[in-house]
Design a protein around this motif. Structure first.
Motif, PDB file in Angstrom:
ATOM      1  N   PHE A 171      24.093  -1.224  -4.761  1.00 54.62           N
ATOM      2  CA  PHE A 171      22.706  -1.208  -5.241  1.00 54.62           C
ATOM      3  C   PHE A 171      21.749  -0.697  -4.172  1.00 54.62           C
ATOM      4  N   GLU A 172      20.770   0.046  -4.603  1.00 55.64           N
ATOM      5  CA  GLU A 172      19.598   0.354  -3.790  1.00 55.64           C
ATOM      6  C   GLU A 172      18.413   0.495  -4.740  1.00 55.64           C
ATOM      7  N   ASN A 173      17.223   0.451  -4.160  1.00 57.43           N
ATOM      8  CA  ASN A 173      16.059   0.606  -5.029  1.00 57.43           C
ATOM      9  C   ASN A 173      15.047   1.531  -4.381  1.00 57.43           C
ATOM     10  N   ASP A 174      14.113   1.986  -5.201  1.00 55.54           N
ATOM     11  CA  ASP A 174      13.010   2.807  -4.722  1.00 55.54           C
ATOM     12  C   ASP A 174      11.801   2.486  -5.596  1.00 55.54           C
ATOM     13  N   TYR A 175      10.629   2.613  -5.000  1.00 56.89           N
ATOM     14  CA  TYR A 175       9.385   2.244  -5.666  1.00 56.89           C
ATOM     15  C   TYR A 175       8.449   3.440  -5.665  1.00 56.89           C
ATOM     16  N   PHE A 176       7.816   3.672  -6.804  1.00 59.97           N
ATOM     17  CA  PHE A 176       7.066   4.898  -7.003  1.00 59.97           C
ATOM     18  C   PHE A 176       5.674   4.631  -7.553  1.00 59.97           C
ATOM     19  N   ASP A 177       4.767   5.549  -7.211  1.00 60.23           N
ATOM     20  CA  ASP A 177       3.497   5.673  -7.912  1.00 60.23           C
ATOM     21  C   ASP A 177       3.673   6.723  -9.003  1.00 60.23           C
ATOM     22  N   VAL A 178       3.136   6.440 -10.190  1.00 62.85           N
ATOM     23  CA  VAL A 178       3.151   7.407 -11.280  1.00 62.85           C
ATOM     24  C   VAL A 178       2.030   8.409 -11.010  1.00 62.85           C
ATOM     25  N   VAL A 179       2.416   9.593 -10.583  1.00 58.48           N
ATOM     26  CA  VAL A 179       1.437  10.609 -10.205  1.00 58.48           C
ATOM     27  C   VAL A 179       0.876  11.306 -11.438  1.00 58.48           C
ATOM     28  N   ALA A 199       6.045   9.596  -7.073  1.00 57.42           N
ATOM     29  CA  ALA A 199       6.010   9.736  -5.617  1.00 57.42           C
ATOM     30  C   ALA A 199       6.390   8.407  -4.991  1.00 57.42           C
ATOM     31  N   SER A 200       7.435   8.401  -4.174  1.00 59.08           N
ATOM     32  CA  SER A 200       7.910   7.171  -3.546  1.00 59.08           C
ATOM     33  C   SER A 200       6.852   6.618  -2.610  1.00 59.08           C
ATOM     34  N   ARG A 201       6.724   5.285  -2.613  1.00 60.57           N
ATOM     35  CA  ARG A 201       5.775   4.659  -1.690  1.00 60.57           C
ATOM     36  C   ARG A 201       6.463   4.118  -0.445  1.00 60.57           C
ATOM     37  N   ASP A 202       7.778   4.216  -0.362  1.00 66.64           N
ATOM     38  CA  ASP A 202       8.527   3.721   0.794  1.00 66.64           C
ATOM     39  C   ASP A 202       9.294   4.809   1.534  1.00 66.64           C
ATOM     40  N   VAL A 254       0.855  -1.180   0.000  1.00 66.03           N
ATOM     41  CA  VAL A 254       0.000   0.000   0.000  1.00 66.03           C
ATOM     42  C   VAL A 254       0.895   1.235   0.000  1.00 66.03           C
ATOM     43  N   ALA A 255       0.616   2.163  -0.902  1.00 65.47           N
ATOM     44  CA  ALA A 255       1.440   3.360  -0.999  1.00 65.47           C
ATOM     45  C   ALA A 255       1.341   4.188   0.267  1.00 65.47           C
ATOM     46  N   ARG A 256       2.477   4.690   0.711  1.00 63.36           N
ATOM     47  CA  ARG A 256       2.517   5.611   1.841  1.00 63.36           C
ATOM     48  C   ARG A 256       2.709   7.012   1.298  1.00 63.36           C
ATOM     49  N   ARG A 257       1.654   7.830   1.390  1.00 61.04           N
ATOM     50  CA  ARG A 257       1.771   9.202   0.912  1.00 61.04           C
ATOM     51  C   ARG A 257       1.920  10.111   2.125  1.00 61.04           C
ATOM     52  N   THR A 258       3.060  10.788   2.233  1.00 61.22           N
ATOM     53  CA  THR A 258       3.319  11.623   3.398  1.00 61.22           C
ATOM     54  C   THR A 258       2.647  12.982   3.239  1.00 61.22           C
ATOM     55  N   ASP A 259       2.522  13.686   4.352  1.00 63.22           N
ATOM     56  CA  ASP A 259       1.960  15.032   4.309  1.00 63.22           C
ATOM     57  C   ASP A 259       2.817  15.936   3.433  1.00 63.22           C
ATOM     58  N   GLU A 260       4.137  15.791   3.514  1.00 63.18           N
ATOM     59  CA  GLU A 260       5.023  16.629   2.700  1.00 63.18           C
ATOM     60  C   GLU A 260       4.844  16.346   1.211  1.00 63.18           C
ATOM     61  N   GLN A 261       4.717  15.077   0.851  1.00 61.29           N
ATOM     62  CA  GLN A 261       4.479  14.757  -0.556  1.00 61.29           C
ATOM     63  C   GLN A 261       3.194  15.408  -1.052  1.00 61.29           C
ATOM     64  N   ALA A 262       2.128  15.252  -0.298  1.00 65.70           N
ATOM     65  CA  ALA A 262       0.839  15.809  -0.713  1.00 65.70           C
ATOM     66  C   ALA A 262       0.911  17.329  -0.862  1.00 65.70           C
ATOM     67  N   LEU A 263       1.670  17.981   0.013  1.00 66.09           N
ATOM     68  CA  LEU A 263       1.786  19.432  -0.039  1.00 66.09           C
ATOM     69  C   LEU A 263       2.603  19.897  -1.227  1.00 66.09           C
ATOM     70  N   PRO A 266       1.667  19.426  -5.996  1.00 61.69           N
ATOM     71  CA  PRO A 266       1.120  20.420  -6.933  1.00 61.69           C
ATOM     72  C   PRO A 266       2.143  21.459  -7.376  1.00 61.69           C
ATOM     73  N   ALA A 267       3.005  21.901  -6.460  1.00 59.22           N
ATOM     74  CA  ALA A 267       4.010  22.901  -6.818  1.00 59.22           C
ATOM     75  C   ALA A 267       5.028  22.330  -7.800  1.00 59.22           C
ATOM     76  N   VAL A 268       5.463  21.091  -7.567  1.00 58.89           N
ATOM     77  CA  VAL A 268       6.419  20.465  -8.492  1.00 58.89           C
ATOM     78  C   VAL A 268       5.769  20.272  -9.861  1.00 58.89           C
ATOM     79  N   ALA A 269       4.516  19.836  -9.876  1.00 59.73           N
ATOM     80  CA  ALA A 269       3.812  19.658 -11.151  1.00 59.73           C
ATOM     81  C   ALA A 269       3.735  20.975 -11.917  1.00 59.73           C
ATOM     82  N   ASP A 270       3.447  22.070 -11.223  1.00 59.02           N
ATOM     83  CA  ASP A 270       3.380  23.366 -11.893  1.00 59.02           C
ATOM     84  C   ASP A 270       4.728  23.744 -12.493  1.00 59.02           C
TER      85      ASP A 270
END
Length: 241
Positions: free
Chosen positions: A221-229, A77-80, A43-52, A55-59
């Motif tokens: 090596f390291e990895n990260d997992y993302f949702d395509v916003v 947006a990273s889910r981990d 399950v994706a973990r969306r932090t308060d900072e990500q949500a805030l 929109p600014a990054v998208a703009d």
């Protein structure tokens, strides 16, 4: 952000480069990176900072549409972790690509650049051709982040060619797309997925099992997992799915 698609073709075929900028939000994480591949959170973990900040990054990324040579970008947006990443594509030779976050540039939350590099897409394989990223078609993406040891990028790519095709038997994995940084220090595999529900099966494939990691001796090596916003389209637009 608009839900269009972004098509990834190797640099030698498209004369297009990729720029990957990875941001960490909030306080820096202090836990060491795992030694090997870890499965993503179901399950994706969306932090308060990500949500805030999203929109600014998208703009900011939308403003790149007017730039010469801009082909499109994917906001992830990273889910981990408390992170965002922007994967963008530009015509080769276009000059200095724009930066999402400049030093001292406010985003309303503490933020820092983990890494920002230009890449060539040098090797790809998949259950479809070409690679297409979109929120509907490939809602999740993973980055396999390799820091190359002693100029061993070519040797690592040889192992990729021998090992990666077998990974495509993993349910949900659509494509693997290996990018080599222009400074030669980093490889990134951008893996596109329809879902991570059976990701754990990848870790049972040859070259991914404990003690059999195909990159051993060639890279860390390291990895990260993302949702395509979302996707911002530029001059190159694929047919929507």
């Amino acid at each position: 952000m608009t839900s269009t698609d972004l098509t990834l073709r190797p640099t030698r075929d498209s004369n297009v480069i990729a720029v990957v900028e990875r941001l960490e939000l909030g306080e820096p994480e202090v836990a060491p990176a795992p030694a090997g591949p870890q499965p993503p959170n179901r399950v994706a973990r969306r932090t308060d900072e990500q949500a805030l900040v999203l929109p600014a990054v998208a703009d900011r990324v939308r403003l790149w549409r007017i730039l010469p040579g801009f082909r499109g970008a994917v906001l992830l947006a990273s889910r981990d972790h408390n992170r965002l990443a922007v994967y963008s594509r530009f015509d080769a030779g276009v000059g200095t690509a724009p930066t999402v976050l400049e030093p001292g540039d406010p985003l309303d939350v503490p933020a820092r650049v983990l890494d920002r590099r230009a890449y060539d897409l040098v090797w790809r394989d998949g259950n479809e051709n070409p690679t297409v990223i979109s929120p509907r078609h490939t809602p999740v993406v993973h980055f396999g982040l390799f820091t190359v040891l002693d100029d061993r990028a070519d040797a690592l790519l040889d192992r990729v060619a021998a090992t990666a095709p077998a990974a495509l038997a993993t349910p949900g994995l659509r494509t693997v797309n290996f990018h080599r940084s222009h400074d030669g220090q980093r490889l990134i595999n951008v893996g596109t997925w329809s879902g991570f529900d059976q990701f754990h099966l990848l870790l049972a494939q040859p070259g991914f099992k404990t003690g059999e990691k195909y990159w051993e001796g060639l890279a860390t090596f390291e990895n990260d997992y993302f949702d395509v916003v979302g996707v911002v389209s530029g001059q190159e637009r694929a047919v929507a799915r």
